[in-house]
Design a protein around this motif. Structure first.
Motif, PDB file in Angstrom:
ATOM      1  N   ASN A  93       0.820  -1.212   0.000  1.00 35.61           N
ATOM      2  CA  ASN A  93       0.000   0.000   0.000  1.00 35.61           C
ATOM      3  C   ASN A  93       0.854   1.263   0.000  1.00 35.61           C
ATOM      4  OD1 ASN A  93      -2.406  -1.483   0.109  1.00 35.61           O
ATOM      5  ND2 ASN A  93      -2.285  -1.664   2.338  1.00 35.61           N
ATOM      6  N   ILE A  94       2.171   1.091   0.127  1.00 32.73           N
ATOM      7  CA  ILE A  94       3.089   2.236   0.151  1.00 32.73           C
ATOM      8  C   ILE A  94       4.042   2.114  -1.021  1.00 32.73           C
ATOM      9  CG2 ILE A  94       4.807   3.484   1.508  1.00 32.73           C
ATOM     10  CD1 ILE A  94       3.630   2.227   4.005  1.00 32.73           C
ATOM     11  N   THR A  95       4.068   3.110  -1.869  1.00 35.57           N
ATOM     12  CA  THR A  95       4.829   3.170  -3.126  1.00 35.57           C
ATOM     13  C   THR A  95       4.297   2.135  -4.124  1.00 35.57           C
ATOM     14  OG1 THR A  95       6.610   1.563  -2.715  1.00 35.57           O
ATOM     15  CG2 THR A  95       6.898   3.761  -1.787  1.00 35.57           C
ATOM     16  N   PRO A  96       4.460   2.378  -5.420  1.00 31.71           N
ATOM     17  CA  PRO A  96       3.902   1.483  -6.451  1.00 31.71           C
ATOM     18  C   PRO A  96       4.406   0.042  -6.364  1.00 31.71           C
ATOM     19  CG  PRO A  96       4.540   3.578  -7.408  1.00 31.71           C
ATOM     20  CD  PRO A  96       5.050   3.594  -6.003  1.00 31.71           C
ATOM     21  N   SER A  97       5.690  -0.132  -6.012  1.00 33.06           N
ATOM     22  CA  SER A  97       6.268  -1.484  -5.961  1.00 33.06           C
ATOM     23  C   SER A  97       6.291  -2.059  -4.552  1.00 33.06           C
ATOM     24  CB  SER A  97       7.692  -1.454  -6.531  1.00 33.06           C
ATOM     25  OG  SER A  97       8.502  -0.558  -5.802  1.00 33.06           O
ATOM     26  N   GLY A  98       5.734  -1.326  -3.595  1.00 36.44           N
ATOM     27  CA  GLY A  98       5.757  -1.800  -2.220  1.00 36.44           C
ATOM     28  C   GLY A  98       6.963  -1.262  -1.463  1.00 36.44           C
ATOM     29  N   GLN A  99       6.839  -1.178  -0.138  1.00 37.59           N
ATOM     30  CA  GLN A  99       7.879  -0.591   0.701  1.00 37.59           C
ATOM     31  C   GLN A  99       8.379  -1.608   1.714  1.00 37.59           C
ATOM     32  OE1 GLN A  99       9.122   2.752   0.666  1.00 37.59           O
ATOM     33  NE2 GLN A  99      10.630   1.820   2.034  1.00 37.59           N
ATOM     34  N   ASN A 100       9.704  -1.772   1.778  1.00 42.18           N
ATOM     35  CA  ASN A 100      10.298  -2.652   2.778  1.00 42.18           C
ATOM     36  C   ASN A 100      10.190  -1.987   4.146  1.00 42.18           C
ATOM     37  OD1 ASN A 100      12.370  -3.808   4.580  1.00 42.18           O
ATOM     38  ND2 ASN A 100      12.959  -5.006   2.784  1.00 42.18           N
ATOM     39  N   MET A 101       9.469  -2.615   5.062  1.00 39.97           N
ATOM     40  CA  MET A 101       9.167  -1.982   6.340  1.00 39.97           C
ATOM     41  C   MET A 101      10.170  -2.317   7.446  1.00 39.97           C
ATOM     42  SD  MET A 101       6.692  -0.351   5.171  1.00 39.97           S
ATOM     43  CE  MET A 101       6.012   0.501   6.593  1.00 39.97           C
ATOM     44  N   ILE A 102      11.091  -3.223   7.162  1.00 35.93           N
ATOM     45  CA  ILE A 102      12.134  -3.506   8.151  1.00 35.93           C
ATOM     46  C   ILE A 102      13.132  -2.358   8.196  1.00 35.93           C
ATOM     47  CG2 ILE A 102      14.080  -5.016   8.750  1.00 35.93           C
ATOM     48  CD1 ILE A 102      12.553  -7.349   7.672  1.00 35.93           C
ATOM     49  N   ILE A 103      13.525  -1.876   7.029  1.00 37.52           N
ATOM     50  CA  ILE A 103      14.526  -0.804   6.971  1.00 37.52           C
ATOM     51  C   ILE A 103      13.876   0.570   6.819  1.00 37.52           C
ATOM     52  CG2 ILE A 103      16.299  -2.331   6.069  1.00 37.52           C
ATOM     53  CD1 ILE A 103      15.793  -1.207   3.304  1.00 37.52           C
ATOM     54  N   SER A 104      12.566   0.632   6.880  1.00 35.05           N
ATOM     55  CA  SER A 104      11.860   1.912   6.780  1.00 35.05           C
ATOM     56  C   SER A 104      11.408   2.366   8.165  1.00 35.05           C
ATOM     57  CB  SER A 104      10.652   1.784   5.840  1.00 35.05           C
ATOM     58  OG  SER A 104      11.049   1.448   4.549  1.00 35.05           O
ATOM     59  N   TYR A 105      12.234   3.159   8.787  1.00 33.39           N
ATOM     60  CA  TYR A 105      11.910   3.701  10.106  1.00 33.39           C
ATOM     61  C   TYR A 105      11.588   2.609  11.135  1.00 33.39           C
ATOM     62  CZ  TYR A 105      11.863   8.647   8.902  1.00 33.39           C
ATOM     63  OH  TYR A 105      12.232   9.921   8.557  1.00 33.39           O
TER      64      TYR A 105
END
Length: 377
Positions: A93-105
Motif C-alpha cells: 500500500n506504500i509506493t507502487p512497488s511496495g515498501q520494505n518496512m524492516i529498513i523503513s523507520y
C-alpha cells in the motif's frame, strides 16, 4: 541527621526496585493509551468526520516541525497495523512497488527481526492504539533506566549523579527532538549494548545470568544495526568498543574462559550474524536502493565544513521549544547540553593517575572532543 538517613534509605529502596516501578508506570500509561506523537497535526489536513472541538492532546502541543514523525513514521506504523496482510515485510500500500518496512523507520513487521525491536511488540500484541502508546512509553522508560545504568558504570556506582545523568541523557534536546527517529533508537541501542556487555563481564562466573545478558546483548546489536543510519552508527559503534575495552580491563580478573563460555560466545555471535543475514537476504534489493541514494546512502560531509561556533550551539537549546533562533530548524540544531569549556579547564585534574575512577569518563570525554572538533578542523 536521622531524616537524611531515612531519605537515603527510601532512595535506595526505590532504586533497588526501579525496574518494577518502571514496569508499573509503563502498564498504567499503556492502559490509558498515552503517547507523545504529534499525530494531531493531521487535523489541519483531514477534516472529514472530525469534530471541530475534538482534542487529541492531554498536555503540551503537537509540533508541525516534527513531520518525520507524524507525517512519515507514525503513518508507516499504522499502515502496518491496518494492512490486509497484517505487518508484512513489504507493504504494497506504500509506493507502487511496495515498501520494505524492516529498513523503513523500523516499522513493526511480523518477522523474526522484531525480536530486536521491543518497542514494536505492542502493535502485534495489542493493536495500533495500544501499540503506539507501547512504543513511546517503553522507549522513554527503558532509555531512562539504561542511561542510569551507563552513568552508574561511568561514576563507579554514584547513584545521585547517575540519576542526574539519566535525566540529562533521556531529556536532552538531541534525543527528544529526534526521539522517534534514528537518534533516539541509536542512543537506546548503544546504551543497551554497553549495559548488557557490562553485566556479562560482571557476572562472568554466573552462567544463567551470563546466558540471559548474552542474548540481550545479541538482540541489542541486531537492533543497533537495523536502524541503518551510518552517520551516527559509526561513531557510536566506536564509543561502544571503547566502553567494552575499558569494562574488560576493569574486570579482567573475573574472566577465565571455560568450554561453556566458548559455546555462549559462539551462540551470541551466531544469533547476531544469522538475524542480520536473514534481513540482508530478504531486503537486499531495497538495501541496494538505499545505498544508491544521496542521503543517507552517500557521505555528505568529511569534516572541516563547519565553523568553530557550531560546537557551542547547545547554548541555544533552552529556547528551541519556543521559537526558531538559528538558520537551521530546531530539530537539526538540537544537541546535548554540556559544560565543555569548564571540563577542558579541569581535565588535568581528572586525568591524574590517582583518579582511576574517572578512567571511563576521561575516555568518553576524549571521544566526544575528538568527534566535535573533527567537524570544524
Amino acid at each position: 541527621m536521622m531524616c537524611e538517613k531515612k531519605n537515603l534509605k527510601y532512595s535506595n529502596r526505590i532504586l533497588k526496585y526501579r525496574y518494577v516501578i518502571g514496569l508499573v508506570i509503563f502498564i498504567i500509561l499503556v492502559l490509558f493509551k498515552i503517547h507523545g506523537s504529534s499525530i494531531g497535526e493531521w487535523q489541519n489536513f483531514v477534516t472529514t468526520n472530525v469534530e471541530k472541538n475534538y482534542k487529541t492532546n492531554l498536555f503540551g502541543k503537537s509540533r508541525p516541525i516534527r513531520s518525520d514523525e507524524w507525517n512519515v513514521q507514525t503513518p508507516y506504523f499504522l499502515a502496518q497495523s491496518m494492512s490486509n496482510d497484517k505487518f508484512p515485510v513489504i507493504n504494497k500500500n506504500i509506493t507502487p512497488s511496495g515498501q520494505n518496512m524492516i529498513i523503513s523507520y523500523n516499522a513493526p513487521v511480523k518477522d523474526i527481526s522484531i525480536l530486536a525491536k521491543p518497542f514494536n511488540w505492542g502493535f502485534l500484541l495489542l493493536g495500533k492504539d495500544y501499540g503506539l502508546s507501547w512504543y513511546w512509553c517503553m522507549k522513554i522508560i527503558l532509555l531512562f533506566l539504561l542511561s542510569f545504568e551507563v552513568c552508574m558504570i561511568i561514576t563507579k556506582q554514584n547513584k545521585m549523579v547517575s540519576i542526574l545523568g539519566a535525566f540529562w541523557i533521556t531529556l536532552s534536546p538531541s534525543v527528544q527532538w529526534w526521539f522517534m527517529q534514528h537518534v533516539g533508537d541509536l542512543v537506546f541501542y548503544m546504551e543497551a549494548i554497553i549495559v548488557t556487555f557490562y553485566y556479562i563481564i560482571k557476572n562472568f562466573n554466573r552462567i544463567k545470568l551470563k546466558i540471559i545478558f548474552s542474548l540481550l546483548f545479541s538482540l541489542s546489536c541486531v537492533g543497533f544495526a537495523l536502524v541503518v543510519y551510518p552517520a551516527l552508527q559509526i561513531p557510536l559503534a566506536y564509543l561502544c568498543i571503547a566502553f567494552m575495552i575499558l569494562i574488560v580491563t576493569d574486570y579482567k580478573y573475573k574472566i577465565k574462559f571455560k568450554f561453556t563460555d566458548t559455546i555462549i560466545l559462539i551462540a551470541t555471535v551466531m544469533v547476531i550474524l544469522l538475524m542480520l543475514l536473514h534481513v540482508i537476504i530478504i531486503s537486499k534489493e531495497d538495501i541496494k536502493i538505499l545505498l544508491s541514494t544521496s542521503y543517507p546512502g552517500k557521505r555528505i560531509s568529511t569534516g572541516g565544513d563547519l565553523t568553530f561556533y557550531f560546537i557551542n550551539l547547545y547554548l541555544t537549546n533552552i529556547f528551541l521549544p519556543y521559537k526558531d533562533i538559528t538558520f537551521l530548524n530546531n530539530c537539526e540544531v538540537s544537541s546535548f547540553i554540556n559544560f565543555l569549556p569548564v571540563v577542558i579547564l579541569i581535565l588535568p585534574v581528572l586525568i591524574d593517575k590517582k583518579s582511576r575512577k574517572f578512567k571511563i569518563w576521561n575516555n568518553v570525554f576524549m571521544f566526544y572532543t575528538y568527534r566535535n572538533f573533527l567537524y570544524v578542523i
